[in-house]
Design an enzyme around this catalytic site. Structure first.
Site, PDB file in Angstrom:
ATOM      1  N   ASP A   1       3.186  -6.283  18.211  1.00 27.13           N
ATOM      2  CA  ASP A   1       2.345  -5.166  18.647  1.00 27.13           C
ATOM      3  C   ASP A   1       3.156  -3.894  18.798  1.00 27.13           C
ATOM      4  O   ASP A   1       4.390  -3.920  18.922  1.00 27.13           O
ATOM      5  CB  ASP A   1       1.624  -5.502  19.955  1.00 27.13           C
ATOM      6  CG  ASP A   1       2.577  -5.752  21.121  1.00 27.13           C
ATOM      7  OD1 ASP A   1       3.566  -6.487  20.920  1.00 27.13           O
ATOM      8  OD2 ASP A   1       2.338  -5.217  22.219  1.00 27.13           O
TER       9      ASP A   1
ATOM     10  N   GLU B   1       3.452  -7.718  23.738  1.00 24.49           N
ATOM     11  CA  GLU B   1       4.681  -7.488  24.508  1.00 24.49           C
ATOM     12  C   GLU B   1       4.628  -6.137  25.205  1.00 24.49           C
ATOM     13  O   GLU B   1       5.095  -5.996  26.336  1.00 24.49           O
ATOM     14  CB  GLU B   1       5.898  -7.560  23.579  1.00 24.49           C
ATOM     15  CG  GLU B   1       7.246  -7.484  24.283  1.00 24.49           C
ATOM     16  CD  GLU B   1       7.776  -6.066  24.479  1.00 24.49           C
ATOM     17  OE1 GLU B   1       8.782  -5.889  25.178  1.00 24.49           O
ATOM     18  OE2 GLU B   1       7.167  -5.109  23.923  1.00 24.49           O
TER      19      GLU B   1
END
Length: 384
Positions: free
Chosen positions: A71, A133
């Site tokens: 991400d 994350e």
């Protein structure tokens, strides 16, 4: 460079944390399948996001884990001079969201896969690619639940966050909270009849600030960090509706970024006690429904791998670097791999954290090449 071609593909997936990452994960899974490598998906509760875990080589021994998050942070409101999700190569730099943080590392790992698949490995390589994350190391926790049940865990891990290809053995941990102060609304011409949520929030913020000053003055300290002590920070405050109305609610967010050897529990307890014992009684003496609530937003542990650990020496050997391992203030999934699964971990990856999260994020091409070179040496080390 094959890694640059793969980076272009990875940047093209808009994996901002609010979006699904499944298109990227499926691309990686199909890519691995093309080399005869099976992978396992560990999805989130909604089925719209997934971690990917794969093993290349023998499955009966530990091996080396290469880990990274898929991400990226949003580009909203940023002044980009090229398309954020279309890689732009200029001035020996690759521009694009996630190029440095941290799709460059993932691209380099994928570019090494054909070499790993072509040789007979005596020690396996594990790939661990995660989601979310950037909003609190969320996705990796579901992956760790699965890893904890495997008969064999990786013997060591490399998290490829941008460190300019330097070995990092320690980083700070983080605890983030949202505080909701519930007051009692009234006309501002009669303040004693109300409970001003903004003012009580300000008192609690001032107390948090006093704890921050105390840590700055008295430590504990670790001079190997750029900021050598635990920090506290209030990032957002929202409250009130109009100047002539006593605010009924105020919400603010604060975080603690702590040295690994300075757990945040005592600070969190002190903040909660101040709210419960000093502020809440004053508020409730006026209106019983008032109070202060804490909601944990995210937490992750610090990383503190000994500088003489086998994983440190191993990665230093791949890099030909004899310098002592560094320490960084920003957090990674490394602390969770170490704490939850006991996997000794270092952080080492291409790019500079100074470019992460910025408009016109970029990765120097020589950094990508340096990562390719390190992983080529990894293949040589693990092959018969």
């Amino acid at each position: 460079m094959e890694s640059l071609t793969l980076l272009e593909k990875l940047v093209g997936f808009d994996t901002t944390s609010r979006n699904s990452n499944l298109e990227l994960i499926q691309f990686v899974r199909n890519y691995l399948t093309g080399f005869g490598i099976e992978s396992r998906l560990v999805e989130d509760a909604t089925g719209t996001k997934a971690n990917l875990y794969a093993t290349i080589g023998p499955t009966d021994r530990g091996g080396v884990m290469l880990a990274g998050h898929t991400d990226v942070v949003p580009v909203d409101g940023q002044d980009w001079h090229s398309e954020p999700f279309k890689l732009d190569i200029r001035d020996e730099r690759a521009y694009g969201r996630g190029s440095a943080d941290m799709k460059g590392f993932i691209a380099s790992v994928l570019a090494t896969v054909p070499k790993l698949a072509a040789v007979k490995l005596h020690t396996p390589v594990h790939l661990a690619f995660t989601y979310d994350e950037e909003i609190g190391c969320i996705g990796v926790r579901r992956l760790l639940d699965v890893l904890g049940g495997l008969p064999v865990l990786p013997a060591m891990g490399i998290v490829g966050e941008p460190t300019l290809m330097r070995v990092v053995a320690a980083h700070k941990g983080k605890a983030a909270f949202r505080v909701t102060v519930r007051g009692h609304e009234g006309h501002s011409s009669n303040p004693p009849a109300g409970v001003n949520a903004v003012e009580y929030a300000a008192e609690l913020i001032a107390y948090i600030r006093s704890l921050a000053r105390e840590r700055k003055q008295n430590g504990p300290f670790d001079p190997l960090y750029e900021v050598p002590y635990t920090t506290l920070h209030v990032g957002t405050v929202r409250g009130g509706t109009a100047l002539n109305i006593i605010p009924a609610e105020c919400v603010f967010d604060f975080e603690i970024r702590h040295l690994p050897e300075d757990p945040p529990d005592g600070l969190i307890a002190a903040i909660r006690d101040y709210a419960a014992k000093e502020l809440a009684p004053q508020m409730q003496s006026v209106a019983g429904e008032t109070g202060i609530e804490f909601t944990e937003r995210s937490t992750y542990p610090g990383l503190c791998t000994p500088p003489d650990a086998a994983v440190v020496r191993f990665v230093q050997g791949l890099l030909g670097d004899n310098n002592p391992p560094g320490k960084i203030a920003f957090g990674t999934e490394g602390g969770l791999f170490a704490e939850r699964c006991g996997i000794p971990t270092v952080v080492c990856g291409p790019g500079n954290i100074a470019q992460a999260h910025q408009p016109d994020e970029w990765l120097a091409l020589n950094q990508l090449l340096a990562c390719d070179t390190m992983l080529d040496k990894l293949v040589q080390q693990l092959a018969r």
